[in-house]
Design a protein around this motif. Structure first.
Motif, PDB file in Angstrom:
ATOM      1  N   TYR A  87     100.742 -33.796 -64.486  1.00 56.95           N
ATOM      2  CA  TYR A  87     101.481 -34.803 -65.252  1.00 56.95           C
ATOM      3  C   TYR A  87     100.609 -35.863 -65.911  1.00 56.95           C
ATOM      4  O   TYR A  87     101.022 -37.001 -66.063  1.00 56.95           O
ATOM      5  CB  TYR A  87     102.552 -35.473 -64.365  1.00 56.95           C
ATOM      6  N   PHE A  88      99.403 -35.507 -66.308  1.00 61.03           N
ATOM      7  CA  PHE A  88      98.588 -36.445 -67.071  1.00 61.03           C
ATOM      8  C   PHE A  88      97.741 -35.697 -68.091  1.00 61.03           C
ATOM      9  O   PHE A  88      97.427 -34.516 -67.920  1.00 61.03           O
ATOM     10  CB  PHE A  88      97.693 -37.291 -66.153  1.00 61.03           C
ATOM     11  N   LYS A  89      97.404 -36.415 -69.157  1.00 68.06           N
ATOM     12  CA  LYS A  89      96.498 -35.876 -70.174  1.00 68.06           C
ATOM     13  C   LYS A  89      95.083 -36.298 -69.805  1.00 68.06           C
ATOM     14  O   LYS A  89      94.803 -37.481 -69.659  1.00 68.06           O
ATOM     15  CB  LYS A  89      96.864 -36.419 -71.554  1.00 68.06           C
ATOM     16  N   CYS A  90      94.198 -35.318 -69.656  1.00 70.12           N
ATOM     17  CA  CYS A  90      92.836 -35.634 -69.240  1.00 70.12           C
ATOM     18  C   CYS A  90      92.022 -36.174 -70.409  1.00 70.12           C
ATOM     19  O   CYS A  90      91.959 -35.554 -71.474  1.00 70.12           O
ATOM     20  CB  CYS A  90      92.153 -34.398 -68.661  1.00 70.12           C
ATOM     21  N   ASN A  91      91.422 -37.332 -70.197  1.00 68.75           N
ATOM     22  CA  ASN A  91      90.533 -37.935 -71.199  1.00 68.75           C
ATOM     23  C   ASN A  91      89.154 -38.194 -70.595  1.00 68.75           C
ATOM     24  O   ASN A  91      88.525 -39.212 -70.855  1.00 68.75           O
ATOM     25  CB  ASN A  91      91.130 -39.243 -71.730  1.00 68.75           C
ATOM     26  N   CYS A  92      88.697 -37.239 -69.763  1.00 66.38           N
ATOM     27  CA  CYS A  92      87.369 -37.382 -69.175  1.00 66.38           C
ATOM     28  C   CYS A  92      86.311 -37.185 -70.266  1.00 66.38           C
ATOM     29  O   CYS A  92      86.620 -36.803 -71.394  1.00 66.38           O
ATOM     30  CB  CYS A  92      87.169 -36.375 -68.036  1.00 66.38           C
ATOM     31  N   SER A  93      85.056 -37.434 -69.915  1.00 59.22           N
ATOM     32  CA  SER A  93      83.984 -37.374 -70.915  1.00 59.22           C
ATOM     33  C   SER A  93      83.875 -35.985 -71.539  1.00 59.22           C
ATOM     34  O   SER A  93      83.640 -35.846 -72.740  1.00 59.22           O
ATOM     35  CB  SER A  93      82.650 -37.777 -70.284  1.00 59.22           C
ATOM     36  N   ARG A  94      84.059 -34.945 -70.723  1.00 57.98           N
ATOM     37  CA  ARG A  94      83.986 -33.589 -71.272  1.00 57.98           C
ATOM     38  C   ARG A  94      85.110 -33.337 -72.273  1.00 57.98           C
ATOM     39  O   ARG A  94      84.883 -32.790 -73.354  1.00 57.98           O
ATOM     40  CB  ARG A  94      84.053 -32.559 -70.139  1.00 57.98           C
TER      41      ARG A  94
END
Length: 556
Positions: free
Chosen positions: A300-307
């Motif tokens: 339930y989240f959109k990943c905005n990690c560095s990759r």
């Protein structure tokens, strides 16, 4: 009411960082606006250091393993002894009298409800494992409250909320629920199930169904599959509240291993001072679009990690071999001329790992802001080889991808039906796909299926070939230390053993005294074991069954 309000005020006044004394003196909690609480280091850490060890707050085996798993220590057996089966519910078994005694107080509170769980869950089309784990958490919570009251001579009429903060259950309550993300239908099904379950529980365990639903949400958001001791099979589900503090990243710096209901979290690459500690929730050998979809659907989240942010750059992301298109005019070996290195900087694949001059890349680089809305698979969108300037339209490349995906889906389907020869036929179609890099995620999945098919056929040489191709993919695109890499090195050892034994049997039948090939295989067997051990020593704690198993093999 005023008590709850004061608690909320106190929480707002807490400092942003709180040291976790019983985790690790070099680790602390940090509260963020976007990701909630997280763990970060106070000092630099090197690969292989233990961040925390944790026993699950509560866990249960899956329904299929319920009668062959000790409900206390998670030991697996073929059949329990008659005196180690609960006489009342017949659903709980133990490996020893000691384990039976340790779970006694909790099971006494859940026993009557456990008798009916499977029936009630089926009637409501609800997950019985989820319901059993929720019941066990409620039973343990009740035991903790009883113990605190007894220890402190507290009046029975005291409000539970006044003492809950000093129970272990308080850690469960601090995990994320994500309740607003679950569908109304799912909430209604679980609520209806607990409305039927509550009257079956002792009075001091009973809660409002809505409170039980809240715990079920926490389980679905944070629980982890438990590995059977002595194998990699997932046989149960457990809740680890402290490990739940560790957020996801698609280039993680830590890894959680399980030995039954015990968890050990270790670093897998260098971590700087004040850097967040992260783990992965998903398979990392996927492109940006699929990783984000899986996380959005299940976490339930959109990943905005560095990759992920890096791969939003379309031009950059299609230089990564796990989704690259090769130019067949320049790359006669379909991507085999890419440079392979071991990623010693521990970063997820950088563009230096492949040949930039023989890939189809977007002729025009779109801005990041409109990337998600851009249709890159139309006739109007042009891809150009950066070496010979040959062009293909987005539609042409999409057609190649669609055909490859179709073959791959057929391979998966026939493999699941154990029709290995047919699965292998379609797998080879994927591997023959033009313009798709040899490390593309389609081909990576195809190598895995081909490996299973050739193992089934006892075609050890081809199985070894596919296993080594998988390891090439992982070495090129993922962190230096990665659990899949460790498992495939161990599998490579087993395959070379099988090949060596097979050759030995053939020689004995032919009375062949030439053993030179066996010596070569012995070298490869030892090398595979050492590579596997190198991985496992960083990923697992010292006494993990897999680490001990490899050390024994090397001693031979």
């Amino acid at each position: 009411m005023s008590s709850d309000t004061n608690k909320k005020k106190r929480r707002r006044k807490k400092p942003k960082k709180t040291q976790i004394l019983d985790f690790n003196p070099n680790i602390q909690i940090r509260k963020t606006n976007t990701k909630g609480r997280c763990l970060e280091t106070l000092i630099p850490l090197e690969p292989g250091q233990i961040i925390l060890t944790e026993k699950s707050y509560s866990w249960v085996p899956f329904q299929t393993a319920i009668l062959t798993t000790c409900q206390n220590c998670s030991k697996i057996y073929k059949q329990p002894k008659e005196n180690l089966i609960c006489n009342s519910c017949k659903e709980i078994t133990y490996c020893s009298e000691e384990c039976k005694e340790k779970l006694k107080l909790i099971h006494e509170k859940e026993c009557d409800a456990i008798k009916q769980v499977q029936k009630i869950a089926e009637q409501n089309d609800c997950d019985s494992t989820l319901i059993r784990l929720t019941i066990r958490i409620l039973a343990r919570r009740a035991c903790e409250i009883e113990m605190i009251k007894k220890k402190n001579n507290i009046d029975e009429e005291i409000d539970i909320d006044d003492i809950i903060d000093i129970t272990k259950f308080a850690e469960v309550e601090r995990t994320t629920t994500q309740r607003n993300r679950f569908s109304e239908d799912w909430i209604n099904v679980v609520t209806r199930t607990f409305e039927q379950i509550m009257p079956l529980l002792p009075k001091n365990v009973q809660t409002k169904p809505d409170f039980a639903v809240d715990i079920a949400c926490r389980i679905n958001t944070n629980a982890i599959g438990l590995e059977e001791i002595g194998s990699n099979a997932i046989t149960g589900l457990g809740l680890f509240p402290r490990t739940a503090l560790i957020n996801h990243e698609c280039s993680p710096n830590g890894f959680a291993s399980h030995n039954g209901s015990m968890l050990t979290f270790k670093t897998i690459k260098h971590i700087e001072e004040n850097e967040e500690i992260t783990q992965t929730y998903i398979d990392l050998y996927q492109p940006l679009e699929l990783r984000r979809k899986e996380l959005l659907d299940n976490r339930y989240f959109k990943c905005n990690c560095s990759r992920c942010l890096k791969e939003e750059d379309l031009h950059y992301s299609y230089q990564l071999s796990l989704q690259a298109f090769t130019c067949t005019s320049c790359n006669n070996d379909n991507g085999n001329n890419g440079n392979i290195n071991n990623n010693n900087n521990n970063e997820i694949s950088s563009s230096s790992n492949i040949d930039h001059h023989a890939l189809f890349l977007p002729e025009k680089q779109p801005s990041v802001s409109n990337y998600n809305d851009l249709d890159i698979w139309t006739n109007e969108f042009i891809w150009k080889c950066s070496s010979c300037n040959q062009t293909k339209t987005g539609k042409e490349l999409k057609s190649i991808l669609n055909k490859s995906e179709s073959y791959l889906n057929k391979s998966f389907r026939f493999q699941s039906l154990r029709q290995y020869s047919t699965a292998y036929h379609f797998t080879k179609k994927v591997l023959e796909s033009p313009n798709i890099h040899k490390y593309h995620f389609h081909k990576f999945n195809a190598y895995s299926i081909a490996l299973n098919c050739t193992r089934y056929a006892k075609d050890w040489k081809n199985a070894i070939k596919y296993c080594e191709l998988i390891l090439e993919c992982l070495d090129t695109n993922l962190n230096e230390y990665y659990i899949e890499k460790a498992n495939f090195y161990f599998l490579l050892f087993e395959l070379y053993q099988e090949l060596s034994q097979s050759n030995q049997q053939e020689k004995e039948q032919e009375n062949d005294s030439n053993h030179n090939n066996d010596i070569d295989y012995l070298d490869k067997i030892i090398l595979s074991l050492k590579n596997a051990l190198n991985q496992y020593e960083y990923l697992y704690e010292d006494q993990h069954f897999r680490t001990l198993e490899i050390q024994k093999e090397l001693e031979k």
